[in-house]
Write a protein that holds these residues in place. Structure first.
Motif: not given
Length: 267
Positions: A176-203
């Motif tokens: 994450i600290a070295a995230a490239p400038l020409d892309k979007v970088t997203v990091k998710l961390s479950a710290t307080e319990g579990k969670s249902w997540i869904s992630a999609k790209d621009h298409s």
């Protein structure tokens, strides 16, 4: 004598509770099916209180728990209601046979001292014979050297050089600290319990769709945009393009988010 419905009759059915919770969470049947891996026809059947397609009581309880967690409600009251309406849980097998097996276990065998003594005598005799035989060879070899033969110095074994250990790799910087400038970088961390997540790209292609357990992390990248749906947003730490997003999400809250290369100004 009063005539009316009992509390059990007034209580909403299991399928009705799950359906209302799904709608309140803003989820479709397809999204619940994708996050739980429970097939769409079975999700529909459960919401209509038809558990015949689950394959038995054990699977029905498992499906109820899985779907309830995906829509953000406590599954245990629904499982108890299912047991009350379908004859309860099977009686567990008593543990008495296990203890019976422990009682009839045979005593450990005592060491056979006679066999040990015989083995020791054989070992001593063999050692004496070996010593006498090699003693004669040593005498012959000594006399041969005394006659003037010079030992071959080249025959002396040279110690094998020890190869230095490879240096340990230096830990790299965080992705994450070295995230490239020409892309979007997203990091998710479950710290307080579990969670249902869904992630999609621009298409609209799905990058991940499922449960993120406590202590787990997921990182997503795209050229333009990452779209997120968080089923239990209060349990998630969110980092976008190397920066933590300071949110006010609550446990059980459903959030729909979208981030591009210029974010997290919007966060």
């Amino acid at each position: 004598m009063s005539i009316g419905n009992s509390p059990e009759e007034d209580r909403p059915s299991i399928g009705r509770v799950l359906q209302q919770a799904r709608i309140a969470a803003g989820l479709t049947v397809d999204e619940v099916s994708g996050s739980t891996r429970v097939r769409i026809p079975i999700v529909h059947a459960i919401e209509n209180d038809d558990f015949s397609r689950c394959g038995g009581d054990v699977y029905a309880r498992g499906h109820i728990r899985t779907v309830a967690r995906a829509v953000g409600i406590d599954p245990e009251p629904l499982v108890q209601q299912y047991d009350a309406e379908h004859g309860g849980r099977p009686v567990p097998t008593p543990a008495a046979p296990l203890f019976e097996a422990e009682r009839i276990r045979s005593e450990p065998r005592r060491p056979n001292w006679t066999a040990a003594m015989v083995a020791a005598i054989v070992a001593v005799v063999g050692f004496v014979g070996f010593t006498l035989f090699h003693g004669e060879d040593d005498g012959t070899s000594t006399a041969h050297v005394a006659e003037g033969s010079t030992p071959d110095k080249t025959a002396t074994a040279k110690p094998t050089p020890t190869k230095p250990a490879d240096p340990k790799p230096v830990p790299s910087e965080s992705a994450i600290a070295a995230a490239p400038l020409d892309k979007v970088t997203v990091k998710l961390s479950a710290t307080e319990g579990k969670s249902w997540i869904s992630a999609k790209d621009h298409s609209g292609q799905i990058l991940f769709d499922g449960l993120l357990l406590q202590g787990q992390s997921k990182t997503f990248q795209d050229e333009e945009r990452v779209d997120l749906v968080l089923g239990n947003a209060g349990s998630i730490d969110l980092f976008v393009n190397g920066k933590k997003v300071q949110d006010q999400f609550e446990p059980g809250q459903v959030e729909r988010l979208s981030y591009a290369k210029g974010d997290p100004e919007a966060g």
